[in-house]
Design an enzyme around this catalytic site. Structure first.
Site, PDB file in Angstrom:
ATOM      1  N   CYS A  70      -6.639   3.855  -3.409  1.00 40.92           N
ATOM      2  CA  CYS A  70      -5.840   4.674  -2.507  1.00 40.92           C
ATOM      3  C   CYS A  70      -6.223   6.149  -2.660  1.00 40.92           C
ATOM      4  O   CYS A  70      -6.187   6.687  -3.770  1.00 40.92           O
ATOM      5  CB  CYS A  70      -4.349   4.497  -2.794  1.00 40.92           C
ATOM      6  SG  CYS A  70      -3.292   5.616  -1.847  1.00 40.92           S
ATOM      7  N   CYS A  73      -3.171   8.437  -4.122  1.00 38.18           N
ATOM      8  CA  CYS A  73      -2.631   8.270  -5.474  1.00 38.18           C
ATOM      9  C   CYS A  73      -3.237   9.331  -6.395  1.00 38.18           C
ATOM     10  O   CYS A  73      -4.280   9.914  -6.085  1.00 38.18           O
ATOM     11  CB  CYS A  73      -2.972   6.878  -6.007  1.00 38.18           C
ATOM     12  SG  CYS A  73      -1.925   5.559  -5.340  1.00 38.18           S
ATOM     13  N   HIS A 134       2.928   4.935  -5.549  1.00 39.92           N
ATOM     14  CA  HIS A 134       2.335   4.247  -4.409  1.00 39.92           C
ATOM     15  C   HIS A 134       3.300   3.256  -3.758  1.00 39.92           C
ATOM     16  O   HIS A 134       3.235   3.026  -2.537  1.00 39.92           O
ATOM     17  CB  HIS A 134       1.071   3.505  -4.857  1.00 39.92           C
ATOM     18  CG  HIS A 134       0.320   2.833  -3.751  1.00 39.92           C
ATOM     19  ND1 HIS A 134      -0.582   3.497  -2.943  1.00 39.92           N
ATOM     20  CD2 HIS A 134       0.351   1.544  -3.299  1.00 39.92           C
ATOM     21  CE1 HIS A 134      -1.088   2.652  -2.057  1.00 39.92           C
ATOM     22  NE2 HIS A 134      -0.533   1.460  -2.251  1.00 39.92           N
ATOM     23  N   ASN A 174       4.583   8.828   9.857  1.00 39.00           N
ATOM     24  CA  ASN A 174       4.421   7.486  10.406  1.00 39.00           C
ATOM     25  C   ASN A 174       4.638   6.501   9.272  1.00 39.00           C
ATOM     26  O   ASN A 174       4.001   6.626   8.219  1.00 39.00           O
ATOM     27  CB  ASN A 174       3.027   7.283  10.984  1.00 39.00           C
ATOM     28  CG  ASN A 174       2.717   8.244  12.122  1.00 39.00           C
ATOM     29  OD1 ASN A 174       3.603   8.610  12.887  1.00 39.00           O
ATOM     30  ND2 ASN A 174       1.470   8.647  12.233  1.00 39.00           N
ATOM     31  N   HIS A 185       0.405   4.491   1.145  1.00 40.33           N
ATOM     32  CA  HIS A 185       1.060   5.426   0.229  1.00 40.33           C
ATOM     33  C   HIS A 185       2.046   6.295   1.018  1.00 40.33           C
ATOM     34  O   HIS A 185       1.722   6.766   2.109  1.00 40.33           O
ATOM     35  CB  HIS A 185       0.013   6.317  -0.442  1.00 40.33           C
ATOM     36  CG  HIS A 185       0.522   7.085  -1.610  1.00 40.33           C
ATOM     37  ND1 HIS A 185       0.226   6.761  -2.912  1.00 40.33           N
ATOM     38  CD2 HIS A 185       1.327   8.169  -1.686  1.00 40.33           C
ATOM     39  CE1 HIS A 185       0.815   7.613  -3.732  1.00 40.33           C
ATOM     40  NE2 HIS A 185       1.499   8.481  -2.995  1.00 40.33           N
ATOM     41  N   HIS A 187       3.559   9.076   2.758  1.00 38.35           N
ATOM     42  CA  HIS A 187       3.041  10.395   3.102  1.00 38.35           C
ATOM     43  C   HIS A 187       3.390  10.724   4.540  1.00 38.35           C
ATOM     44  O   HIS A 187       3.742   9.849   5.339  1.00 38.35           O
ATOM     45  CB  HIS A 187       1.516  10.446   2.926  1.00 38.35           C
ATOM     46  CG  HIS A 187       0.754   9.689   3.963  1.00 38.35           C
ATOM     47  ND1 HIS A 187       0.706   8.302   4.002  1.00 38.35           N
ATOM     48  CD2 HIS A 187       0.016  10.111   5.030  1.00 38.35           C
ATOM     49  CE1 HIS A 187      -0.032   7.915   5.021  1.00 38.35           C
ATOM     50  NE2 HIS A 187      -0.470   8.985   5.673  1.00 38.35           N
TER      51      HIS A 187
END
Length: 357
Positions: A70, A73, A134, A174, A185, A187
């Protein structure tokens, strides 16, 4: 809150927002990265009077990587991500694959001379990581963390608004693959546009034509007086399903006081937002017993025009209309812009109020 500015290996800016004054942010990005791409192209549609960004480099952006790769992360000895630190609270950095960027090249020629001008898509796109966990979600954040995110939104809005190539700042999240999210993750993003967006222009035109006061304030007062669509409220914020909701589950969060943008919120208003927003998100997740996909969109005033007409608010909406069923933007919505909602707004508000927290 401690604010630390650093840069990634390719020169992009990264900012840590820490809840501890003793947080050390001296980790260096060790990756070998190519230079950031030049700004995308914008073309103006003369029929709809809208700008369209052509961002071909985004075809190569990272798509649904495994959790141990990811890019949002914290970095580890085995994996170097976009965030060099081994842990963090909230981080904001320039998007590696931006739709809008200050790295504008030479002026573009008209695509259709005299009809469709083209220019570099100036501005900026940033990523906001809400937590280093995460497996978390915004609804699982602590009130303190939401307050830190608020400070990050306010900081970035104020900073981006000082740039000559920015006319509007849009903070949004979103959530969920059903929405099209490609990085799981938790965000959000911030788009700093070089123009006032079509939706904002239309809202402000309606507000300008309204002669009985402030249109947004009167809609809020009417919803409060009616009460049937109120989902939750406190002394400084109100969350309601609008009478004209376009989405199966759509909630608007308004401060009680008219203010143009997030930086203009008082300390008390910033403190009061988190508890109410977390309640609304948890009610959404409790609707059908599974994580609700959604888009959370902050509507802020343009940087330079009509700030007296605007009224800061958050629009939160989901495409899920029932377990296993999504609302798709099909012919009427996509072709004509006419929404058909399958859920009565009063019913949606009642269902949300009925969720046991």
């Amino acid at each position: 809150m401690k604010r630390t500015v650093t840069h990634l290996a390719d020169g992009r800016e990264l900012i840590y927002f820490d809840e501890r004054d003793d947080a050390s942010r001296d980790a260096v990005d060790q990756r070998e990265l190519p230079p950031p791409p030049p700004a995308s192209e914008m073309r103006h549609d003369p029929i709809l009077d809208e700008w369209v960004a052509i961002a071909t480099h985004r075809q190569t952006r990272i798509y649904k990587p495994p959790s141990d790769e990811c890019p949002l992360c914290p970095s580890t000895p085995q994996w170097q991500s976009e965030i060099p630190a081994p842990e963090y609270d909230v981080v904001v950095f320039e998007n590696r694959f931006p739709s809008f960027s200050h790295r504008v090249g030479p002026a573009q020629d008209d695509v259709l001379p005299g009809l469709v001008p083209a220019r570099g898509a100036a501005g900026r796109c940033e990523v906001v990581c809400f937590t280093s966990d995460h497996s978390a979600s915004f609804s699982s954040l602590s009130r303190q963390r939401v307050r830190t995110v608020m400070e990050a939104w306010a900081d970035r809005t104020a900073d981006l608004a000082t740039r000559d190539d920015v006319e509007q700042v849009f903070c949004f999240e979103n959530r969920g693959e059903e929405i099209g999210v490609t990085l799981s993750h938790p965000h959000g993003q911030i788009y700093a546009y070089p123009f006032v967006t079509p939706r904002t222009r239309r809202m402000l035109e309606s507000a300008r034509r309204y002669t009985r006061g402030n249109l947004f304030a009167d809609v809020l007062a009417a919803e409060q007086a009616d009460g049937r669509r109120i989902v939750a409220e406190n002394g400084l914020w109100t969350a309601f399903v609008p009478a004209t909701a376009r989405w199966p589950f759509e909630i608007h969060l308004y401060p009680r006081r008219q203010t143009p943008d997030i930086p203009s919120l008082t300390t008390a208003e910033r403190d009061a937002f988190g508890p109410l927003y977390l309640e609304v998100l948890r009610r959404l997740d409790g609707m059908f017993g599974l994580p609700m996909p959604y888009i959370a969109a902050w509507h802020q005033a343009p940087v330079r025009v009509d700030r007296d007409l605007a009224y800061l608010h958050l629009q939160l909406f989901s495409t899920r209309r029932a377990p296993g069923k999504l609302k798709y933007l099909a012919g009427s919505e996509s072709g004509m812009g006419v929404f058909v909602n399958d859920v009565r707004p009063e019913q949606a508000a009642e269902m949300l109020r009925g969720v046991t927290l």
